[in-house]
Write a protein that holds these residues in place. Structure first.
Motif, mmCIF file in Angstrom:
data_model
loop_
_atom_site.group_PDB
_atom_site.id
_atom_site.type_symbol
_atom_site.label_atom_id
_atom_site.label_comp_id
_atom_site.label_asym_id
_atom_site.label_seq_id
_atom_site.Cartn_x
_atom_site.Cartn_y
_atom_site.Cartn_z
ATOM 1 N N PRO A 1 -13.565 -7.493 -10.192
ATOM 2 C CA PRO A 1 -12.099 -7.383 -10.171
ATOM 3 C C PRO A 1 -11.647 -6.140 -9.408
ATOM 4 C CG PRO A 1 -12.954 -6.596 -12.257
ATOM 5 C CD PRO A 1 -14.135 -7.147 -11.503
ATOM 6 N N MET A 2 -10.404 -6.174 -8.943
ATOM 7 C CA MET A 2 -9.808 -4.958 -8.360
ATOM 8 C C MET A 2 -9.159 -4.170 -9.496
ATOM 9 S SD MET A 2 -7.925 -6.368 -4.963
ATOM 10 C CE MET A 2 -8.670 -7.677 -3.996
ATOM 11 N N SER A 3 -8.909 -2.894 -9.246
ATOM 12 C CA SER A 3 -8.178 -2.053 -10.213
ATOM 13 C C SER A 3 -7.349 -1.054 -9.426
ATOM 14 C CB SER A 3 -9.127 -1.243 -11.110
ATOM 15 O OG SER A 3 -9.911 -2.082 -11.920
ATOM 16 N N MET A 4 -6.225 -0.671 -10.012
ATOM 17 C CA MET A 4 -5.422 0.371 -9.366
ATOM 18 C C MET A 4 -5.386 1.602 -10.263
ATOM 19 S SD MET A 4 -1.478 0.193 -8.144
ATOM 20 C CE MET A 4 -1.587 -0.704 -6.626
ATOM 21 N N PHE A 5 -5.785 2.738 -9.709
ATOM 22 C CA PHE A 5 -5.731 3.992 -10.456
ATOM 23 C C PHE A 5 -4.311 4.564 -10.403
ATOM 24 C CE2 PHE A 5 -10.029 5.972 -11.470
ATOM 25 C CZ PHE A 5 -10.739 4.791 -11.369
ATOM 26 N N ALA A 6 -4.012 5.476 -11.330
ATOM 27 C CA ALA A 6 -2.699 6.141 -11.342
ATOM 28 C C ALA A 6 -2.866 7.568 -11.861
ATOM 29 C CB ALA A 6 -1.750 5.371 -12.243
ATOM 30 N N ILE B 1 -7.811 -6.824 -11.940
ATOM 31 C CA ILE B 1 -7.160 -8.002 -11.358
ATOM 32 C C ILE B 1 -8.288 -8.950 -10.964
ATOM 33 C CG2 ILE B 1 -5.443 -8.849 -9.718
ATOM 34 C CD1 ILE B 1 -5.634 -5.209 -9.916
ATOM 35 N N TYR B 2 -8.334 -10.099 -11.622
ATOM 36 C CA TYR B 2 -9.447 -11.032 -11.452
ATOM 37 C C TYR B 2 -9.140 -12.096 -10.397
ATOM 38 C CZ TYR B 2 -10.718 -9.054 -15.980
ATOM 39 O OH TYR B 2 -11.026 -8.191 -17.000
ATOM 40 N N GLY B 3 -10.219 -12.634 -9.807
ATOM 41 C CA GLY B 3 -10.081 -13.799 -8.925
ATOM 42 C C GLY B 3 -9.374 -13.505 -7.619
ATOM 43 N N VAL B 4 -9.422 -12.257 -7.172
ATOM 44 C CA VAL B 4 -8.782 -11.894 -5.906
ATOM 45 C C VAL B 4 -9.839 -11.320 -4.956
ATOM 46 C CG1 VAL B 4 -6.371 -11.523 -6.565
ATOM 47 C CG2 VAL B 4 -8.064 -9.757 -7.069
ATOM 48 N N SER B 5 -9.570 -11.451 -3.657
ATOM 49 C CA SER B 5 -10.540 -10.987 -2.664
ATOM 50 C C SER B 5 -9.939 -9.885 -1.798
ATOM 51 C CB SER B 5 -10.953 -12.178 -1.784
ATOM 52 O OG SER B 5 -11.608 -11.691 -0.635
ATOM 53 N N GLY B 6 -10.729 -8.852 -1.581
ATOM 54 C CA GLY B 6 -10.292 -7.714 -0.755
ATOM 55 C C GLY B 6 -10.219 -8.054 0.721
ATOM 56 N N THR B 7 -10.694 -9.252 1.079
ATOM 57 C CA THR B 7 -10.628 -9.637 2.491
ATOM 58 C C THR B 7 -9.553 -10.706 2.701
ATOM 59 O OG1 THR B 7 -12.411 -11.238 2.167
ATOM 60 C CG2 THR B 7 -13.043 -9.043 2.932
ATOM 61 N N ASN B 8 -8.604 -10.780 1.761
ATOM 62 C CA ASN B 8 -7.498 -11.736 1.874
ATOM 63 C C ASN B 8 -6.197 -10.968 1.645
ATOM 64 O OD1 ASN B 8 -5.403 -13.514 0.783
ATOM 65 N ND2 ASN B 8 -6.954 -15.117 0.882
ATOM 66 N N SER B 9 -5.368 -10.932 2.663
ATOM 67 C CA SER B 9 -4.167 -10.108 2.631
ATOM 68 C C SER B 9 -3.188 -10.552 1.535
ATOM 69 C CB SER B 9 -3.521 -10.167 4.012
ATOM 70 O OG SER B 9 -2.249 -9.673 3.963
ATOM 71 N N ARG C 1 -13.430 -3.240 -5.398
ATOM 72 C CA ARG C 1 -14.817 -2.863 -5.718
ATOM 73 C C ARG C 1 -15.808 -3.455 -4.721
ATOM 74 N NH1 ARG C 1 -12.479 -2.825 -10.735
ATOM 75 N NH2 ARG C 1 -12.751 -0.807 -11.771
ATOM 76 N N GLU C 2 -15.539 -4.677 -4.264
ATOM 77 C CA GLU C 2 -16.491 -5.272 -3.321
ATOM 78 C C GLU C 2 -15.802 -6.186 -2.326
ATOM 79 O OE1 GLU C 2 -18.296 -8.276 -6.575
ATOM 80 O OE2 GLU C 2 -18.957 -8.583 -4.527
ATOM 81 N N GLY C 3 -16.410 -6.228 -1.126
ATOM 82 C CA GLY C 3 -15.920 -7.121 -0.069
ATOM 83 C C GLY C 3 -17.121 -7.778 0.579
ATOM 84 N N ARG C 4 -17.182 -7.692 1.905
ATOM 85 C CA ARG C 4 -18.343 -8.295 2.583
ATOM 86 C C ARG C 4 -19.544 -7.353 2.493
ATOM 87 N NH1 ARG C 4 -14.171 -8.258 6.292
ATOM 88 N NH2 ARG C 4 -13.054 -10.238 6.436
#
Ligand SMILES: Cc1cc2nc3c(=O)[nH]c(=O)nc-3n(C[C@H](O)[C@H](O)[C@H](O)COP(=O)(O)OP(=O)(O)OC[C@H]3O[C@@H](n4cnc5c(N)ncnc54)[C@H](O)[C@@H]3O)c2cc1C
Length: 399
Positions: free
Chosen positions: A169-174, A236-244, A287-290
């Motif tokens: 998953p992605m995460s946003m720090f604050a 944030i689940y089910g999202v890809s860092g290589t998709n805008s 966290r991860e991409g290609r």
């Protein structure tokens, strides 16, 4: 085509990219960094991930020089398990200064969008920015974009996700303020702790008491300075860092969740009565991409075997850290690995792009399997991989 000729062009000025650039410059190379944001440091700065893991065994590397410099200015400190915590704005200023001193050219707000090739050789990186479309020619190229954008755009082979195609998953720090470090001691993940309840579990329960079922089952607060803490509390689940489109969706949902968590904690009063949201991270944390195919692929078996290599570029001492892959996890983690730290090495070949003569990767996009990536991706290791790839690229440029 930009008239300047570079020995080494680094695509992405994040953790591994900035270290690659400094490493290459110290070997005498003329270096250019192409970076899409307006600061160096990537995850360390625009991601607000100001907690460097596996920094403790890196004494002879530039990452230690950075940590010692911030520490001497009172802008950072070594904390739990030898991790280093620092003020993100101070890190930005320091990295600008270090690159300026090394006479590294930097282009901010410049997105790498293509490459020019002659057979298996890259001859130029193409960019788009306020200046329009440009290209920059160089002898050796390093893809430090995290997601392997430059290698992908050059036609390199790659993998993404686990055997089912699921990604972390992605995460946003604050950064939050208005908190008293003494009162929040039991919630502070930067301290050594003992006892039955970890600061993360305690924080999760407190956010629940405030009325929110946090999407990250192991949220954390890290004491920064004065009344400020770093906060990480969303997955944030089910999202890809290589998709805008996914990146946009992730940023909107993460910011909204952080805003609600802070508002609801404030409503609890007590130790939370003065909490304020100072800043969400300018970039959502991917966290991860290609994982780009290299001349060698680091595997989980290599890690368990504590594999050593003649062409080692980094000594890693960390475990397998796969966060929950779907929202129904009860623990926040996906259960990969054996829960232990392992000592192993990364070979330079894992950072050399397969099928290309003069293209390297640095940081989390090097060649590894899903589980191995979840270990060497931490920033203490990404930094050292970057530095040594930069040095190797500079040496190759001299030939
Ligand atoms: C949510 C989260 C929490 C984490 N927690 C920790 C932690 O507590 N401790 C720890 O040590 N590690 C942690 N990590 C891991 C670590 O931060 C990263 O894996 C590591 O920093 C990766 O370094 P990198 O150089 O590969 O990528 P980054 O530091 O992300 O750098 C990539 C850079 O490339 C730029 N870029 C990307 N695409 C382009 C393009 N096309 N053109 C131009 N520029 C581009 C980006 O703007 C960025 O500056 C975490 C990561 C995430 C996402």
């Amino acid at each position: 085509m930009n008239k300047k000729q570079y020995d080494v062009i680094v695509c992405g000025g994040g953790v591994s990219g900035v270290l690659a650039a400094i490493g290459a410059a110290r070997e005498g190379a003329k270096v250019l960094i192409l970076e899409q944001t307006n600061s160096l440091g990537g995850s360390w700065t625009s991601g607000l991930v100001a907690w460097i893991i596996d920094a403790q065994n890196k004494k002879e590397y530039i990452v230690s020089e950075i940590a010692e410099s911030l520490k001497s200015k009172g802008k950072g400190r070594f904390a739990r398990s030898g991790c280093f915590i620092y003020e993100p704005e101070a890190m930005k200023i320091l990295l600008d200064k270090m690159c300026t001193e090394e006479k590294i050219d930097i282009r901010f707000n410049t997105f790498v969008c293509g490459s020019q090739k002659e057979g298996g050789r890259i001859v130029a990186a193409e960019t788009v920015s306020k200046s329009g479309k440009e290209s920059f020619s160089g002898k050796v190229f390093i893809d430090a974009t995290g997601d392997g954008d430059f290698c992908f755009l050059s036609g390199a082979e790659y993998e993404k996700g686990n055997e089912e195609g699921l990604m972390q998953p992605m995460s946003m720090f604050a950064i939050v303020s208005g908190l008293d470090a003494g009162e929040l001691e039991a919630y502070d993940n930067s301290r050594e702790f003992s006892g039955d309840i970890s600061p993360k579990t305690r924080l999760y329960e407190e956010i629940k008491r405030a009325g929110i079922e946090c999407s990250q089952q192991k949220p954390a607060l890290f004491y920064l300075f004065n009344d400020c803490f770093l906060l990480t509390a969303n997955h944030i689940y089910g999202v890809s860092g290589t998709n805008s489109e996914d990146l946009t969706k992730a940023a909107v949902s993460a910011r909204s969740e952080i805003g609600s968590i802070v508002d609801k904690l404030k409503n609890l009063g007590g130790i939370w009565k003065n909490i304020h949201l100072v800043s969400t991270a300018p970039s959502v944390g991917v966290r991860e991409g290609r994982r780009i195919k290299g001349e060698y692929t680091v595997t989980l078996e290599d890690i368990y075997a504590s594999k050593q290599f003649e062409d080692s570029i980094c000594d890693v001492c960390f475990g397998i850290d796969v966060h929950a892959l779907t929202k129904d996890s009860k623990t926040g983690y996906a259960g990969y690995g054996d829960g232990k730290k392992h000592n192993y090495q990364i070979p330079l070949r894992a950072a050399k792009c397969y099928g290309f003569d003069n293209l390297y990767m640095a940081g989390r996009c090097i060649s590894g399997d899903f589980a191995a990536h979840a270990s060497y991706r931490v920033s203490g290791d990404a930094a050292v991989i970057g530095e040594n790839v930069g040095k190797a690229a500079a040496r190759q440029a001299k030939i």
